[in-house]
Write a protein that holds these residues in place. Structure first.
Motif, PDB file in Angstrom:
ATOM      1  N   THR B   5       0.835  -1.168   0.021  1.00  0.00           N
ATOM      2  CA  THR B   5       0.005   0.033  -0.137  1.00  0.00           C
ATOM      3  C   THR B   5       0.980   1.260   0.040  1.00  0.00           C
ATOM      4  OG1 THR B   5      -0.251  -0.398   2.425  1.00  0.00           O
ATOM      5  CG2 THR B   5      -2.063  -0.586   0.893  1.00  0.00           C
ATOM      6  N   HIS B   6       0.681   2.058  -0.950  1.00  0.00           N
ATOM      7  CA  HIS B   6       1.310   3.101  -1.234  1.00  0.00           C
ATOM      8  C   HIS B   6       2.969   3.338  -0.966  1.00  0.00           C
ATOM      9  CE1 HIS B   6      -2.570   4.754  -1.596  1.00  0.00           C
ATOM     10  NE2 HIS B   6      -2.907   4.459  -0.113  1.00  0.00           N
ATOM     11  N   PHE B   7       3.539   2.374  -1.536  1.00  0.00           N
ATOM     12  CA  PHE B   7       4.896   2.127  -1.367  1.00  0.00           C
ATOM     13  C   PHE B   7       5.821   3.081  -2.283  1.00  0.00           C
ATOM     14  CE2 PHE B   7       8.767  -0.175  -3.196  1.00  0.00           C
ATOM     15  CZ  PHE B   7       9.675   0.366  -2.334  1.00  0.00           C
ATOM     16  N   LEU B  20       3.024   2.984  -4.939  1.00  0.00           N
ATOM     17  CA  LEU B  20       2.491   1.650  -5.708  1.00  0.00           C
ATOM     18  C   LEU B  20       1.608   0.923  -4.657  1.00  0.00           C
ATOM     19  CD1 LEU B  20       4.511  -0.481  -7.676  1.00  0.00           C
ATOM     20  CD2 LEU B  20       3.761  -1.675  -5.865  1.00  0.00           C
ATOM     21  N   THR B  21       0.579   0.609  -5.237  1.00  0.00           N
ATOM     22  CA  THR B  21      -0.353  -0.127  -4.387  1.00  0.00           C
ATOM     23  C   THR B  21      -0.804  -1.364  -5.248  1.00  0.00           C
ATOM     24  OG1 THR B  21      -1.293   1.692  -3.299  1.00  0.00           O
ATOM     25  CG2 THR B  21      -2.458  -0.104  -3.097  1.00  0.00           C
ATOM     26  N   THR B  54      10.569   4.597   1.694  1.00  0.00           N
ATOM     27  CA  THR B  54      10.367   6.024   1.960  1.00  0.00           C
ATOM     28  C   THR B  54       9.136   6.271   3.026  1.00  0.00           C
ATOM     29  OG1 THR B  54      11.855   6.489   0.312  1.00  0.00           O
ATOM     30  CG2 THR B  54      10.726   8.394   1.272  1.00  0.00           C
ATOM     31  N   SER B  55       8.128   5.646   2.254  1.00  0.00           N
ATOM     32  CA  SER B  55       6.779   5.659   2.960  1.00  0.00           C
ATOM     33  C   SER B  55       6.009   4.438   2.413  1.00  0.00           C
ATOM     34  CB  SER B  55       6.136   6.954   2.753  1.00  0.00           C
ATOM     35  OG  SER B  55       5.774   6.981   1.252  1.00  0.00           O
ATOM     36  N   GLY B 208       8.696   3.506 -11.982  1.00  0.00           N
ATOM     37  CA  GLY B 208       8.230   3.558 -10.649  1.00  0.00           C
ATOM     38  C   GLY B 208       6.448   3.712 -10.622  1.00  0.00           C
ATOM     39  N   LYS B 209       5.978   3.895 -11.480  1.00  0.00           N
ATOM     40  CA  LYS B 209       4.282   3.766 -11.380  1.00  0.00           C
ATOM     41  C   LYS B 209       3.968   2.551 -12.182  1.00  0.00           C
ATOM     42  CE  LYS B 209       3.374   8.745 -11.444  1.00  0.00           C
ATOM     43  NZ  LYS B 209       2.784   9.001 -10.199  1.00  0.00           N
TER      44      LYS B 209
END
Lengths: 548, 309
Positions: B5-7, B20-21, B54-55, B208-209
């Motif tokens: 989730t939201h990497f 990235l989810t 990073t998140s 990255g997307k």
């Protein structure tokens, strides 16, 4: 082609010299030497002691000689093995470059920085010349020796680099080849007989060095032209039994004592439960993965060297036992880091770290196994050289009477083994590359072990300025000064308080501890703390984050 | 089984993976596709607990990648894209090493090592030194290593890269076999056709997307909006036909080559039928009028097109 348009040389020089680190290091080096000269400089003309300049000059020369002997191999021994490790070796050989230009490029690029450092100390030496007491010819002679030594040591290391597949093996063998040459060179050029000294430095050393250069260059040229190790990039499988059959001299048999102490036999069945797999792997598989050549050379050279040293330092003049111990310590200082400083970085370089990190092994277990494996190999190899000490203590009555000193010597050697391995492992945990870890380890060891001895010598130049107690206090980190702090001459010990006074330091007011005692008490906790730091570094740098 | 989730992972200013989810169900075989440097390995290394994000957050079999890495390591088998082997070790020693590292008791180890060697057809190499193996053999050995602790989730980063065609086919067959064993597999590749045969779903990543994710059928359906139309006309009416096509609102681009027109068409099937009617009523001799079947490579190219250009 060989010098001007040599792409090997240009590339390496660009990479090495344009980094800010190179400038910073040179600045620190010159600043350090400058500080030494500044404090040794007499406040008024009248105070110039005739020995001060000479002492400073000696220190400069010996210090730089040490530096050359230590640093030339670290750069040169990795220059060809580095190509092999990065898998660029075959590309390089397949290029239209001649072996000579590759060789010259590699040699000059590994030595340029060193020579820049040496030359940048020249103005400071000239300052010492102004103090008087040194001849200009002596300075020229010293620099000639330094340059010759740099070239010879560099070429010999390059030869090792070409013969071995791994930088660590090449490095340790280079050190062992260079060690006797360096000792010989220092002895010959530091004698008090001026005529002999000049004769040796002008008529003996240069032709000998040039001969060595020629022989090594021819051998290397041949090797680079028709390389026997191409195709596998040094990754061929080494068959131990096959190798043993053709081994010259010492044969390592893993089933026999003392070889099995550092190289236990390979398992024929699965590991028992509860085994630390990393430790098992390091000792049973990795140690001989590149063949036994490196270890055989290490054992043979160190043994051969130890025999004349034993004869002179233990049997002819038993009071010089500390010098023999110093040899053993030097051996450990050179060989110890090879087994530890690469142990973590090599996992990264060989791309096995990710495999290891995704298992259930805890970081503590991994780091501990690495330490024990490195410690075990380096300790066993070092203690092989203590046989001579035992022999001397049994045979010579003078030494037998002072049997307790043997225990202290052995304790100092063991502590040094612990220290070199721990420091090497720590450097391996904080570095990204084995070569960096190695250099960092050697620099740390030089700072801790040899630096204090030099500093003490330097400070003794200020006559009466600093008490002997204080001076000794500076040297507690050095195993060398610890070894020399053990009183060996019984007559001197009991009658001459002056001498023993210098061997004692007042750590706590009222309690006098000899340097060796402080050394033996101080290092174990230091190593424990350093091991803790290694664990933390490994855990947070690799195990938890897996790098970036 | 695998949740991301939201990497996000940044290296300084460079964004390797951006928000990235993705979610992979149990028993699925998820193909992670993207060109070199798209962020596949970064995502995979994150899931393999080797990279701090990073998140964002990741979960494997309900265990948090960031908070419980040991738990995750226990349930995944990870095969990196580039790996080395330990020198001086034999194949069985290599597997024994990892089996011990995964805390498998000795009594089971013998059986398991025999089984994985059998599964990967390495039994005859049991006593060979690992550094003497060929690339394909090493790849298989590494897969064997990921299986010693029988993990329910396999994370394989480019398992077939650098292999010859035969070894590629064998690797494919192996992955099919593992799928049959009910394992959840995340496998990455930069070659889509390599994955198409056995993946139940795919995700396409670039720069990255995550551009698209879902079953292959789903993604192709989404792309049905972007049809490629091939029209072949007789005599010299190609230019006239092209102008009619260009007039059409649903047609984006038209290319004419000799008597063949290739058009990009956005619309439904009835729009297509209407278009054919218009061509015929304009008196153009239509020899053939067909929709190009999208190959997987074309799907991939279409998904990544806007960004690649």
């Amino acid at each position: 082609m060989i010098l001007r348009d040599n792409p090997v040389l240009i590339r390496e020089l660009l990479v090495n010299l344009r980094s800010p680190r190179a400038f910073l290091l040179q600045f620190v080096y010159v600043a350090f030497l400058g500080v030494m000269v500044y404090f040794a400089w007499p406040a008024t003309e009248g105070q110039v002691s005739s020995g001060a300049a000479q002492r400073l000059f000696d220190l400069f020369f010996l210090g730089q000689f040490f530096l050359v002997a230590l640093v030339a191999p670290t750069f040169a021994a990795g220059s060809i093995t580095g190509e092999k490790e990065r898998k660029t070796y075959e590309m390089l050989l397949a290029s239209p470059l001649t072996p000579t230009s590759i060789l010259v490029g590699k040699l000059l690029s590994s030595l340029t920085y060193l020579i820049i450092l040496i030359v940048s100390s020249l103005p400071l030496i000239i300052l010492c010349f102004l103090l008087g007491g040194i001849l200009l010819s002596e300075i020229a002679r010293a620099y000639l020796i330094l340059i010759l030594a740099a070239g010879t040591f560099g070429l010999l290391s390059l030869a090792c680099s070409s013969y071995f597949g791994r930088t660590s093996s090449a490095l340790v063998v280079s050190y062992l080849v260079i060690l006797p040459l360096a000792i010989l060179c220092v002895i010959l050029t530091r004698t008090n007989d001026t005529v002999l000294r000049d004769f040796v430095s002008i008529a003996v050393l240069p032709p000998w060095c040039l001969t060595i250069w020629a022989v090594v260059v021819i051998a290397l040229n041949r090797r680079l032209l028709r390389p026997p190790d191409v195709g596998s990039e040094g990754k061929e499988v080494v068959d131990e039994e096959q190798e043993m059959k053709y081994a010259i001299g010492v044969v390592i048999d893993r089933d026999l004592f003392p070889d099995k102490l550092f190289a236990p036999a390979k398992r024929t069945d699965l590991m028992p439960d509860g085994t630390n797999p990393v430790l098992d792997k390091e000792l049973r598989s990795e140690i001989f993965s590149q063949g036994t050549l490196m270890l055989r050379v290490v054992i043979q050279v160190s043994m051969i060297l130890s025999i004349p040293l034993m004869a002179v330092l233990l049997f002819l003049r038993p009071e010089n036992a500390a010098y023999y111990v110093s040899y053993v310590l030097t051996f450990n200082m050179l060989v110890g880091p090879v087994f530890s400083a690469g142990s973590i970085t090599q996992e990264r370089e060989r791309q096995t770290l990710n495999l290891l990190l995704t298992t259930l092994l805890r970081p503590g277990k991994i780091v501990f196994a690495k330490l024990i494996a490195a410690l075990r190999v380096s300790t066993v190899l070092t203690f092989l050289l203590t046989e001579q000490l035992f022999l001397a203590y049994i045979l010579i009555p003078e030494l037998r009477d002072r049997w307790w000193t043997l225990i202290i010597y052995l304790a100092i050697i063991a502590t040094t083994c612990l220290a070199t391995s721990t420091i090497g492992l720590f450097c391996s945990a904080i570095s990204r590359k084995t070569s960096v870890a190695m250099i960092l380890t050697y620099m740390t060891l030089l700072f801790l072990f040899v630096g204090p001895v030099g500093l003490r010598w330097y400070l003794q130049g200020f006559a009466g300025g600093i008490s002997e107690d204080r001076l000794s206090a500076f040297t507690v980190t050095s195993p060398f000064s610890s070894a020399f702090s053990i009183p060996m001459k019984s007559s001197q010990y009991s009658t001459n308080e002056q001498t023993t006074g210098s061997l004692v330091m007042r750590l706590i007011p009222g309690i006098n501890l000899p340097v060796w005692a402080v050394f033996l008490l101080g290092y174990p906790p230091f190593c424990l703390i350093l091991f803790g730091c290694t664990y933390v570094a490994f855990r947070y740098r690799w195990w938890r984050a897996g790098g970036t | 089984m695998i949740e991301v989730t939201h990497f996000t992972k940044r290296y300084g200013d460079f964004v390797a993976v951006d928000d990235l989810t993705l979610s992979i169900g149990a028993g699925e075989v998820f193909g992670f596709i993207g060109p070199n440097g798209a962020g596949k390995s970064t995502t995979i290394r994150f899931l393999a607990t080797l990279l701090r994000p990073t998140s964002g957050e990741g979960k494997v079999a309900g265990k948090s990648v960031t908070k419980d890495p040991m738990g995750v390591r226990r349930v995944i088998g990870y095969m990196p894209d580039d790996f080395g082997v330990y020198d001086g070790m034999k194949v069985w020693e290599f597997l024994d090493f990892f089996a011990v590292a995964y805390e498998i008791p000795r009594t089971y180890r013998k059986k398991i090592i025999g089984q994985v060697l059998e599964l990967l057809d390495l039994t005859h190499k049991r006593d060979d030194y690992v550094n003497g193996l060929s690339k394909g053999m090493k790849q298989r050995l590494c897969l064997a290593k990921t299986l010693v602790h029988d993990p329910p989730v396999l994370i394989l980063d480019e398992p077939a890269s650098g292999l010859d065609p035969r070894a590629r086919l064998e690797m494919k067959a192996l992955l099919n076999e593992l799928r049959g064993m009910g394992k959840t597999i995340l496998v990455s590749s930069h070659i889509l056709s390599e994955l198409a045969d056995f993946c139940t779903s795919i995700g396409v990543i670039e720069r990255g997307k995550l551009l698209a994710a879902g079953s292959i059928a789903d993604i192709t359906r989404q792309l049905r909006q972007h049809r490629v139309l091939k029209v072949r006309v007789i005599d010299d009416s190609a230019e006239r036909a092209a102008s009619i096509l260009r007039d059409e609102e649903n047609v984006k681009t038209v290319e004419v080559f000799d008597q063949t027109l290739t058009a990009e068409f956005h619309g439904h099937e009835d729009d297509l039928a209407r278009l054919l009617g218009r061509l015929i009523s304009a008196g153009i001799g239509v020899h053939s009028f067909s929709e190009d079947d999208l190959s997987l490579e074309e799907v991939f190219m279409m998904i990544t097109k806007g960004i690649v250009n």
